[in-house]
Design a protein around this motif. Sequence first.
Motif, mmCIF file in Angstrom:
data_model
loop_
_atom_site.group_PDB
_atom_site.id
_atom_site.type_symbol
_atom_site.label_atom_id
_atom_site.label_comp_id
_atom_site.label_asym_id
_atom_site.label_seq_id
_atom_site.Cartn_x
_atom_site.Cartn_y
_atom_site.Cartn_z
ATOM 1 N N MET A 217 30.044 21.573 31.721
ATOM 2 C CA MET A 217 29.795 20.348 31.580
ATOM 3 C C MET A 217 29.495 19.668 32.946
ATOM 4 O O MET A 217 28.816 18.474 32.742
ATOM 5 C CB MET A 217 30.964 19.638 30.976
ATOM 6 N N PRO B 260 25.981 16.058 34.745
ATOM 7 C CA PRO B 260 26.415 15.964 33.676
ATOM 8 C C PRO B 260 25.929 15.114 32.672
ATOM 9 O O PRO B 260 26.029 15.538 31.407
ATOM 10 C CB PRO B 260 28.181 15.465 33.901
ATOM 11 N N ASP B 261 25.427 14.049 32.955
ATOM 12 C CA ASP B 261 24.907 13.196 31.826
ATOM 13 C C ASP B 261 23.664 13.666 31.498
ATOM 14 O O ASP B 261 23.335 13.790 30.102
ATOM 15 C CB ASP B 261 24.566 11.892 32.504
ATOM 16 N N SER C 244 24.607 16.171 29.015
ATOM 17 C CA SER C 244 24.863 15.885 27.670
ATOM 18 C C SER C 244 23.835 15.336 26.887
ATOM 19 O O SER C 244 23.647 15.496 25.635
ATOM 20 C CB SER C 244 25.801 14.467 28.064
ATOM 21 N N PHE D 202 37.429 17.124 25.574
ATOM 22 C CA PHE D 202 38.235 17.206 26.897
ATOM 23 C C PHE D 202 39.743 17.366 26.135
ATOM 24 O O PHE D 202 40.389 17.061 25.308
ATOM 25 C CB PHE D 202 38.482 15.832 27.554
ATOM 26 N N LEU E 117 27.654 11.563 18.382
ATOM 27 C CA LEU E 117 26.501 11.982 19.419
ATOM 28 C C LEU E 117 25.834 13.155 19.006
ATOM 29 O O LEU E 117 24.783 13.599 19.380
ATOM 30 C CB LEU E 117 27.305 12.147 20.942
ATOM 31 N N PHE F 24 33.312 11.414 35.608
ATOM 32 C CA PHE F 24 32.898 12.562 34.813
ATOM 33 C C PHE F 24 32.945 12.291 33.313
ATOM 34 O O PHE F 24 32.152 13.049 32.652
ATOM 35 C CB PHE F 24 33.624 13.590 35.449
ATOM 36 N N TYR F 25 33.984 11.700 32.780
ATOM 37 C CA TYR F 25 34.303 11.558 31.505
ATOM 38 C C TYR F 25 32.946 10.913 30.824
ATOM 39 O O TYR F 25 32.431 11.489 29.783
ATOM 40 C CB TYR F 25 35.435 11.057 31.195
ATOM 41 N N LEU F 26 32.605 9.536 31.185
ATOM 42 C CA LEU F 26 31.670 9.050 30.643
ATOM 43 C C LEU F 26 30.257 9.540 30.966
ATOM 44 O O LEU F 26 29.334 9.390 29.970
ATOM 45 C CB LEU F 26 31.548 7.636 31.464
ATOM 46 N N MET F 27 30.107 10.370 32.105
ATOM 47 C CA MET F 27 28.666 11.081 32.197
ATOM 48 C C MET F 27 28.673 12.154 31.248
ATOM 49 O O MET F 27 27.269 12.569 30.976
ATOM 50 C CB MET F 27 28.537 11.280 33.640
ATOM 51 N N SER F 28 29.686 12.730 30.942
ATOM 52 C CA SER F 28 29.677 13.903 29.946
ATOM 53 C C SER F 28 29.234 13.521 28.402
ATOM 54 O O SER F 28 28.933 14.236 27.730
ATOM 55 C CB SER F 28 30.929 14.496 29.775
ATOM 56 N N ARG F 29 29.140 12.010 28.349
ATOM 57 C CA ARG F 29 28.663 11.468 26.952
ATOM 58 C C ARG F 29 27.461 10.987 27.421
ATOM 59 O O ARG F 29 26.821 10.219 26.397
ATOM 60 C CB ARG F 29 29.445 10.399 26.888
#
Lengths: 259, 470
Positions: free
Chosen positions: A51, A75-76, A79, A87, A167, B421-426
């Motif tokens: 990720m 990461p974005d 995605s 997670f 998503l 990181f969590y938000l960017m992983s979306r």
Amino acid sequence: MSDELIIRNLRVSIEGKEILKGVNLTLPKGEVHAIMGPNGTGKSTLAYTLMGHPAYEVTDGEVIFKGQNILELEPDERSRLGIFLAFQYPVAIPGVTVANFLRTAVNARRRAQNPEDKGIPIPEFRKLLKAKMELLKVDPSFAGRYLNDGFSGGEKKRAEILQMAVLQPEIAILDETDSGLDIDALRIVAEGVNALRGENLGVLVITHYQRILNYIRPDVVHVMMDGRIVETGDADLALHLEEHGYDWVREKVDNGTPA
Amino acid sequence: MSVDPQTDFLEQLGEYRYGFQDPDVSVFKTRKGLDEEVVRQISAMKGEPEWMLQFRLKALNHFLQRPIPTWGADLSNLNLDEIVYYVKPAEMAGRSWDEVPQTIKQTFDRLGIPEAEQKFLAGVGAQYESEMVYHSIQEHLEKQGVIFLSIEDGLRQHPDLFKQYFGTVIPIEDNKFAALNSAVWSGGSFVYVPKGVKVDLPLQAYFRLNIANIGQFERTLIIADEGAQVHYVEGCTAPQYTTDSFHSGVIEIIVKKGARVRYTTIQNWSTNVYNLVTQRAIVEEEGTMEWVDCNLGSKVTMKYPSCYLMGPGAHGEILSMAFAGPGQWQDAGGKVIHFAPHTSSKITSKSISKGGGRASYRGLLKVYKGAEDVRSNVVCDALLLDPQSRSDTYPYIEIDEQDVTIGHEASVSKVGEEQLFYLMSRGLSEEEATTMVVSGFIEPLVKELPMEYAVEMNRLIQLQMEGSIG
């Protein structure tokens, strides 16, 4: 262009210590692969690295998806390319509702495809969210709660699967999604994953225990040990591990038998 | 010379949107600096009664004697001799927008004021430089006896009511800048809501500074009679100049028995404005006062809205939000003083510091002896967006009574790598992710705003966050 996620010779360090020591794995869309292994062998490191967590340093290897080495992407960007990580410990975002968060994430994807996009119309988004919540049997009140804020362990994992459903990724990595869940919660989460299975989704289930695989039946099982994939087999391999533990794999590795 | 509108638009993105300036159309200005002659001139321009001139002169005297306070934000660069204290923008205030001079009307059009008035406001006042240029209220409220006038018209048309309350909540001697305002005040609103009348939609006053190096000293007096209800909203903007401007208002509110007043500020001055404001409400038996104070703009703000809970059962609430960006110092907070038993209060402060900005919470909670069965809760949370920024908390609590229940919590948090990181992983970009954490942080406060202002506030926060990540 390939419809697979291909991991080649992936080496990863954290704070100078090498955790992944050359991982090779191919996950085609439409299949479910499990990665099992004792604690501390690098399973979660693999999940975070795929990720793009900034704390993990890739020292060698590549991960190819849709013709790109995704290790070069933020990461974005990964995605938006279709990769999703459920997670093990989702963080709380106080003050941001599940619905608002998901709408922003959906819009980020739409804008990546078309910079002129005005965002998903609210009625359309509501319909989408409602349909996914019904599919996963999630209580409607979930949408209005602050993301992961005060959620129980089971609620957090269900929220992860709900995000995955909305998503619609092409590759989903489930990092120890079964940890901390009682058997009922585990079954609900697994049913959710099964509902999303299909030829457009490749799933990588990372787990310490075999029990989640009773509910999400894998096509392929890999065993990871000391930063490498050391054994690969079909669903029966998981049952064998459940019965006999990991010692026999370790012995095999120590005797130098190639995986 | 032609300007490519596309380039122009791109240049403005992520910057202060209200920084446009208009030509100086003023019809009268006092000379730079302040002395007795300037004060006499202002008073004469307004054709005031003698008692008001004497009030001003007494205040001037007090202002000159009092030192600049050094306990709060840095005021050492504030040069009071370089400021023009009174600028009259037009000959008279209009009751319809057609009566407002064209240039000034265009400004308020660009700020969306007449449009908002039609959509969701009960009345609007608009101040440009030192004077209200427009003041209007819905007819049905006027018929019920609601008064919503410029402060000058309040003095002219309702002299007895005015004199009974003016300067009683915040006396001249309160602090140096309240004394300054008392000497040179001009503009602001006079509001009276009769017994039992509930004004459903907000009344809004909008303050605009246009030319450079001036001071704006609006003075507002709000009286909610027994059982009345009103929500007053103020907004403010100014063009960006390299030299400093100055805004120092005094807001006095009287909440009578069982009445309820909410006063909401959306302060969005350009970052060359010193904003030093004194706001206080006296709350009688069973009355409720709520301050919703959002400070986004200005170079320096010092502002601590206060509730003096005078009667049993009175309730005071302060929601304070501050956003300190590069070069900004927001010294904000609130004060509640419990004089009477069975009174309750709540202070909630949320501050965000970014790009080296500095936000301080400064608050006072005081309970006098005899004020039994008091309940109060103070919560201040700070969010730091980078290591260069700073947050301080100065929570003063003075309790002279045993029978009280007081809670106090404070927290400082940073936008964490794990959250991003969590938000960017979306799929959210780093900027979108940071903005999302920030809007979540202020959500408990924003949801208290009427819908239209909540939307505006979220938009302002997004603007503040744009371009913040390299």
